[in-house]
Scaffold this active site. Sequence first.
Site, PDB file in Angstrom:
ATOM      1  N   GLU A 278      27.275  46.553  84.025  1.00 11.39           N
ATOM      2  CA  GLU A 278      26.868  46.601  82.586  1.00 11.39           C
ATOM      3  C   GLU A 278      28.140  46.518  81.705  1.00 11.39           C
ATOM      4  O   GLU A 278      28.178  45.973  80.751  1.00 11.39           O
ATOM      5  CB  GLU A 278      26.290  47.895  82.213  1.00 11.39           C
TER       6      GLU A 278
ATOM      7  N   CYS B 294      23.968  54.340  84.510  1.00  9.57           N
ATOM      8  CA  CYS B 294      24.700  55.576  84.492  1.00  9.57           C
ATOM      9  C   CYS B 294      25.118  55.909  83.481  1.00  9.57           C
ATOM     10  O   CYS B 294      24.925  55.326  82.378  1.00  9.57           O
ATOM     11  CB  CYS B 294      25.765  55.383  85.565  1.00  9.57           C
TER      12      CYS B 294
END
Length: 154
Positions: free
Chosen positions: A54, A82
Amino acid sequence: MDDAYFMRMALDEALKALERGDVPIGAVAVRDGVVIGRGYNARERDQDPTAHAEVIALREAAQVVGHWRLEGVTLYCTLEPCAMCAGAMVLARLPRLVYATTDPKAGAGGSVMNIVQHPQLNHRVEVEAGLMAEEAAHYIRSFFAALRADGQRH
């Protein structure tokens, strides 16, 4: 082109991580139907704890946009982000996140915690979860099962 089309691209990115011995997680950033960033997990390759799919895709997208604000961008990820990645999404003012499978140990997109929609933060990300979840989860489960069979830790 729809969400499934771009999630397929994110899954292809995850396979690149797998080929390089890293956890198979992929991400694709899209604006106006055009991919402007892509990434796969490269922590092992780069020996960098921030080299998550990401973050890499967000960095590429910011370079293309020419600004840290990623207005109009949707990020497609194979795994729920996360805390670090979720925080980066909020800071980038990402409008929309589509992720495949949840992360029951470290998910920060709504399962364990919800950083991307936290009411005290200055931005909230629209979230859609579950697209192609089984395939994404299979890649990750298979990766860790193979490590355990080899007696390795990750």
